[in-house]
Design a protein around this motif. Structure first.
Motif, PDB file in Angstrom:
ATOM      1  N   ARG A 159       3.724  15.254 153.280  1.00  0.00           N
ATOM      2  CA  ARG A 159       4.361  16.202 154.189  1.00  0.00           C
ATOM      3  C   ARG A 159       4.402  17.588 153.555  1.00  0.00           C
ATOM      4  NH1 ARG A 159       6.627  15.489 158.897  1.00  0.00           N
ATOM      5  NH2 ARG A 159       8.139  16.986 159.687  1.00  0.00           N
ATOM      6  N   THR A 162       7.891  19.794 153.488  1.00  0.00           N
ATOM      7  CA  THR A 162       9.039  19.512 152.620  1.00  0.00           C
ATOM      8  C   THR A 162       8.687  19.730 151.151  1.00  0.00           C
ATOM      9  OG1 THR A 162       8.483  17.160 152.799  1.00  0.00           O
ATOM     10  CG2 THR A 162      10.240  17.969 154.209  1.00  0.00           C
ATOM     11  N   ALA A 174      18.007   8.825 152.805  1.00  0.00           N
ATOM     12  CA  ALA A 174      18.452   7.545 153.344  1.00  0.00           C
ATOM     13  C   ALA A 174      17.290   6.908 154.096  1.00  0.00           C
ATOM     14  CB  ALA A 174      19.633   7.744 154.283  1.00  0.00           C
ATOM     15  N   LEU A 247       8.186   7.754 154.610  1.00  0.00           N
ATOM     16  CA  LEU A 247       9.522   8.310 154.369  1.00  0.00           C
ATOM     17  C   LEU A 247       9.977   8.142 152.917  1.00  0.00           C
ATOM     18  CD1 LEU A 247      11.439   7.260 157.598  1.00  0.00           C
ATOM     19  CD2 LEU A 247      10.013   9.240 157.173  1.00  0.00           C
ATOM     20  N   SER A 250       8.398  11.614 151.884  1.00  0.00           N
ATOM     21  CA  SER A 250       8.331  12.842 152.682  1.00  0.00           C
ATOM     22  C   SER A 250       9.607  13.685 152.659  1.00  0.00           C
ATOM     23  CB  SER A 250       7.995  12.500 154.142  1.00  0.00           C
ATOM     24  OG  SER A 250       9.043  11.772 154.753  1.00  0.00           O
TER      25      SER A 250
ATOM     26  N   MET B 208      16.312  20.544 156.139  1.00  0.00           N
ATOM     27  CA  MET B 208      16.124  19.415 155.232  1.00  0.00           C
ATOM     28  C   MET B 208      17.492  18.781 154.958  1.00  0.00           C
ATOM     29  SD  MET B 208      13.068  20.635 152.664  1.00  0.00           S
ATOM     30  CE  MET B 208      13.188  19.200 151.573  1.00  0.00           C
ATOM     31  N   GLY B 209      17.511  17.457 154.896  1.00  0.00           N
ATOM     32  CA  GLY B 209      18.760  16.747 154.678  1.00  0.00           C
ATOM     33  C   GLY B 209      19.551  16.525 155.950  1.00  0.00           C
ATOM     34  N   PRO B 211      19.102  14.656 159.432  1.00  0.00           N
ATOM     35  CA  PRO B 211      18.354  13.825 160.387  1.00  0.00           C
ATOM     36  C   PRO B 211      18.602  14.260 161.832  1.00  0.00           C
ATOM     37  CG  PRO B 211      19.431  12.453 158.736  1.00  0.00           C
ATOM     38  CD  PRO B 211      19.951  13.857 158.537  1.00  0.00           C
ATOM     39  N   HIS B 324      13.331   8.392 163.351  1.00  0.00           N
ATOM     40  CA  HIS B 324      12.872   7.718 162.129  1.00  0.00           C
ATOM     41  C   HIS B 324      12.266   8.712 161.139  1.00  0.00           C
ATOM     42  CE1 HIS B 324      11.670   4.484 159.564  1.00  0.00           C
ATOM     43  NE2 HIS B 324      10.393   4.827 159.635  1.00  0.00           N
ATOM     44  N   MET B 325      11.449   9.589 161.651  1.00  0.00           N
ATOM     45  CA  MET B 325      10.732  10.547 160.806  1.00  0.00           C
ATOM     46  C   MET B 325      11.670  11.456 160.015  1.00  0.00           C
ATOM     47  SD  MET B 325       7.524  12.772 162.153  1.00  0.00           S
ATOM     48  CE  MET B 325       8.386  13.479 163.546  1.00  0.00           C
ATOM     49  N   VAL B 327      15.088  10.507 159.338  1.00  0.00           N
ATOM     50  CA  VAL B 327      16.263   9.789 158.823  1.00  0.00           C
ATOM     51  C   VAL B 327      16.392   9.957 157.312  1.00  0.00           C
ATOM     52  CG1 VAL B 327      15.113   7.551 158.475  1.00  0.00           C
ATOM     53  CG2 VAL B 327      17.571   7.628 158.947  1.00  0.00           C
ATOM     54  N   ASN B 328      15.284  10.226 156.650  1.00  0.00           N
ATOM     55  CA  ASN B 328      15.316  10.420 155.186  1.00  0.00           C
ATOM     56  C   ASN B 328      15.632  11.861 154.801  1.00  0.00           C
ATOM     57  OD1 ASN B 328      12.943  11.693 155.890  1.00  0.00           O
ATOM     58  ND2 ASN B 328      11.729  10.845 154.221  1.00  0.00           N
ATOM     59  N   GLY B 329      15.930  12.695 155.796  1.00  0.00           N
ATOM     60  CA  GLY B 329      16.257  14.083 155.486  1.00  0.00           C
ATOM     61  C   GLY B 329      15.076  15.028 155.577  1.00  0.00           C
ATOM     62  N   ALA B 330      13.883  14.506 155.896  1.00  0.00           N
ATOM     63  CA  ALA B 330      12.724  15.402 156.043  1.00  0.00           C
ATOM     64  C   ALA B 330      12.994  16.394 157.166  1.00  0.00           C
ATOM     65  CB  ALA B 330      11.461  14.592 156.339  1.00  0.00           C
ATOM     66  N   GLY B 331      12.713  17.659 156.912  1.00  0.00           N
ATOM     67  CA  GLY B 331      12.911  18.689 157.924  1.00  0.00           C
ATOM     68  C   GLY B 331      11.722  18.782 158.862  1.00  0.00           C
ATOM     69  N   LEU B 332      11.964  19.358 160.037  1.00  0.00           N
ATOM     70  CA  LEU B 332      10.904  19.631 161.010  1.00  0.00           C
ATOM     71  C   LEU B 332      10.590  21.115 160.992  1.00  0.00           C
ATOM     72  CD1 LEU B 332      12.401  17.686 164.056  1.00  0.00           C
ATOM     73  CD2 LEU B 332      10.560  16.900 162.548  1.00  0.00           C
ATOM     74  N   ARG B 333       9.331  21.446 161.286  1.00  0.00           N
ATOM     75  CA  ARG B 333       8.945  22.844 161.456  1.00  0.00           C
ATOM     76  C   ARG B 333       8.376  23.050 162.850  1.00  0.00           C
ATOM     77  NH1 ARG B 333       4.850  24.272 156.800  1.00  0.00           N
ATOM     78  NH2 ARG B 333       4.124  22.162 157.271  1.00  0.00           N
TER      79      ARG B 333
END
Lengths: 413, 413
Positions: A159, A162, A174, A247, A250, B208-209, B211, B324-325, B327-333
């Protein structure tokens, strides 16, 4: 005895400083008004190249105007060489001192930024020792290396959005994991790990449908950085079959702020380990592209040195990775970043991840304060540094990539 | 009987045109001087929004100034709704006709461009039928679905830099494959395939961080497009263990030029298939986020319709994929694109890839000209189209994604 053949900078620094004239790495820092500016590290100082260039260079006036590295990256090898030559002259000739010194300031005064927008990010898996170690832990009872491993550099896309600059706090991710009894659980990762890697920064794009052969590697790749590919092993091991890591990786990937040009690593080039079986022609570099690199890393956890991996142990070189990544016609863009995969050597002391260093948690590490670690606790800090041999017994520094783990912000069910 | 509740456009078109007022998709076309301009499709015409907006809108003057969609995508749901409302008024009220018609021109006169720079690209694997079909072909003798499949939407990152707009020629990729006798070969793919998918375009970034929960899906996702995820099955099956698909996919991915706003799909929302076992809370949409979509696709090979997949059959929804994408804290752009994975239904006629339609090449398809196909030949053209129910018995069109296979440019050894 050859020390006098290497120019010294008039910027005051110890003779063995890793950011001497032999290195000249590029980065981006927060300048006045919070605007990004391109800097070059020299000793403990930063040269404000975005400010100095239009005033002093007399060519390529706009090259550093954005404060980030994309324009330099895209400009290509002739421009990279000319720029390095000019910077070397500015920072070594006494007659330049007066006009150049005005653009220097202490590195400690600056906040470093992500030096370029990462286009596509690919992570390889190029250490035979790492792949075999992980294979025997993740797939017990099978051959540690998959059948394809010695035929091609195995990799996957990560990714890009990130990727963060060194120093950015790492929020514990998580996600889903499967407990020993088979139950599916959701919560903060309990097996947060690191991966010490080297990253390669693509400057010059390539067209779609036009593979980049081995001997064109240095026509496209500008330089290298350090990478910490944070990994949540519990999330990764549950999710990764059949489409690979997602994940578990990412949430964050940290890179060092200073990009060291390939030109600074000429004296670090070594022959990589022998490849058996012989790879196909597009990966066969017997007569060319000697891109093994004697880059020596150190990994510290809360101040305690826990590993000393060496990039020279890597089975696949970055030139082979680039040739493989494009053999299907995939194009490259300025700002593509590809990382080597965890750098692990043959000895326990040279493994580049906690899962290997503790052998899946069975053998905890002793760290500062009399504490033990298997995986990372909240508050832990990881620092990866590296050096390589430069000309005339100098040392080329790659700087450092650091990150501290902070607690998961909200419990996810 | 409800037909009169839906406004009609004064732009001349048949009543059942899929690009009526109910659709209003956004794209980017090559305008005067080759500069990109944002267009909205209405019937067989294109409204030049980049030109019309500053002259007529009276708000958000710069929204379409770049000629691409990034600013609109980033502007968020309130702006998306306001824009759609204004366009609807312009294109339906007779009093607007005179001033708006000046910005219309025939769609056939324009070259469509990639409508936005794709940030990160993720491809899911959300059809149970597809995953089971592929599993039984790639891993014969094992359970067709991996143990994790019903617990989470399995996905992986793809190559954003090789996403191309519909109509771009697809160069046959080369690479490594393993022959039936175990020998490793290098050359142009002999098993080039398609995957018919729906893509979701992220507008509003997330931190980031942080969800993105299920019920925030439509606060971040702007709209949908069609995706053809070209796949070289011979390359893919040899490389994909353990890190997932890489060069078997990364050579090219085609998307349709028109991005259909989620708002146009309100009448297509349906309950997705039941999920057993019940997924964890962050994926459990029993009481919310009914984001199954009754989107019906058609796949044509050289003019012959070979499949009619329906998106309503998908096990995991796009809202679940987004939750889901992140839930681990990955940010979107802004500009992130995530695709559904191959849309395959329960019947042979509803499978979205050639490997499924021909059952790994065992049952060739009959196509135009009395020819048979297992995988794609040079010169073959694939067209994927789709429609969905709109309000008052109208049809919402998703346009088409097309591509023709051209020979590998140079033999790679």
């Amino acid at each position: 005895m050859t020390a006098h053949r290497v120019a010294r900078s008039w910027v005051p620094m110890p003779e063995d400083h890793p950011f001497g004239l032999q290195t000249l790495p590029f980065g981006s820092f927060a300048g006045p008004g919070g605007r990004p500016r391109v800097g070059v590290a020299i000793g403990d100082q930063v040269l404000d190249v975005s400010a100095a260039w239009p005033a002093l260079a007399g060519c390529d006036e706009g090259l550093f105007a954005t404060g980030r590295l994309e324009r330099l990256l895209a400009a290509g090898p002739a421009c990279w060489a000319r720029t390095r030559q000019l910077l070397t002259r500015w920072l070594s000739e006494a007659g330049e001192r007066e006009r150049v010194a005005a653009y220097l300031s202490p590195a400690s005064a600056h906040t470093m930024l992500l030096p370029f927008e990462v286009a596509d990010y690919v992570d390889f898996y190029a250490s035979e020792h790492h792949a075999a170690n992980l294979g025997s832990m993740f797939r017990p009872g099978s051959e540690p290396l998959t059948p394809n491993w010695k035929h091609m550099p195995i990799g996957y896309h990560g990714r890009a959005g990130t990727i963060v600059v060194s120093g950015t706090p790492i929020v514990r991710p998580a996600g889903q994991r499967r407990a020993a009894d088979g139950a599916v659980q959701v919560g903060p990762s309990t097996r947060l790990d690191i991966e010490a890697e080297l990253g390669f920064v693509v400057g010059v794009p390539s067209g779609m449908g036009a593979p980049v052969p081995l001997d064109r590697f240095d026509q496209h790749v500008f330089g290298v950085c350090l990478v910490n590919d944070w990994s949540a092993r519990d999330i990764q091991s549950w999710e990764y079959v059949p489409l690979g890591p997602f994940l578990g990786k990412s949430f964050a990937t940290s890179i060092s702020p200073w990009i060291v040009p390939l030109a600074a690593l000429e004296h670090a080039r070594v022959t990589p380990p022998p490849r058996t079986p012989r790879p196909p022609a597009y990966l066969n570099d017997a007569h060319q592209a000697r891109w093994g690199l004697d880059v020596r890393l150190e990994v510290r956890l809360n101040g305690t040195k826990i590993s000393e991996p060496c990039f020279a142990d890597m089975y696949w070189t970055a030139a082979q990775q680039l040739a493989h990544m494009t053999v299907n016609g995939a194009g490259l863009r300025t700002g593509d970043l590809f990382a080597s995969g965890t750098i692990s050597g043959p000895t326990p002391r040279s493994r580049g991840s906690l899962i290997e260093l503790t052998w899946n948690g069975a053998h905890p590490l002793q760290v500062a304060g009399g504490e033990e670690r298997t995986f990372l606790e909240d508050g832990d800090e990881v620092i990866i540094t590296a050096t390589a041999p430069g000309p005339a017994a100098t040392t080329v520094g790659l700087g450092e990539v650091t990150g501290r783990v902070v607690p998961a912000e909200a419990a996810v069910r």
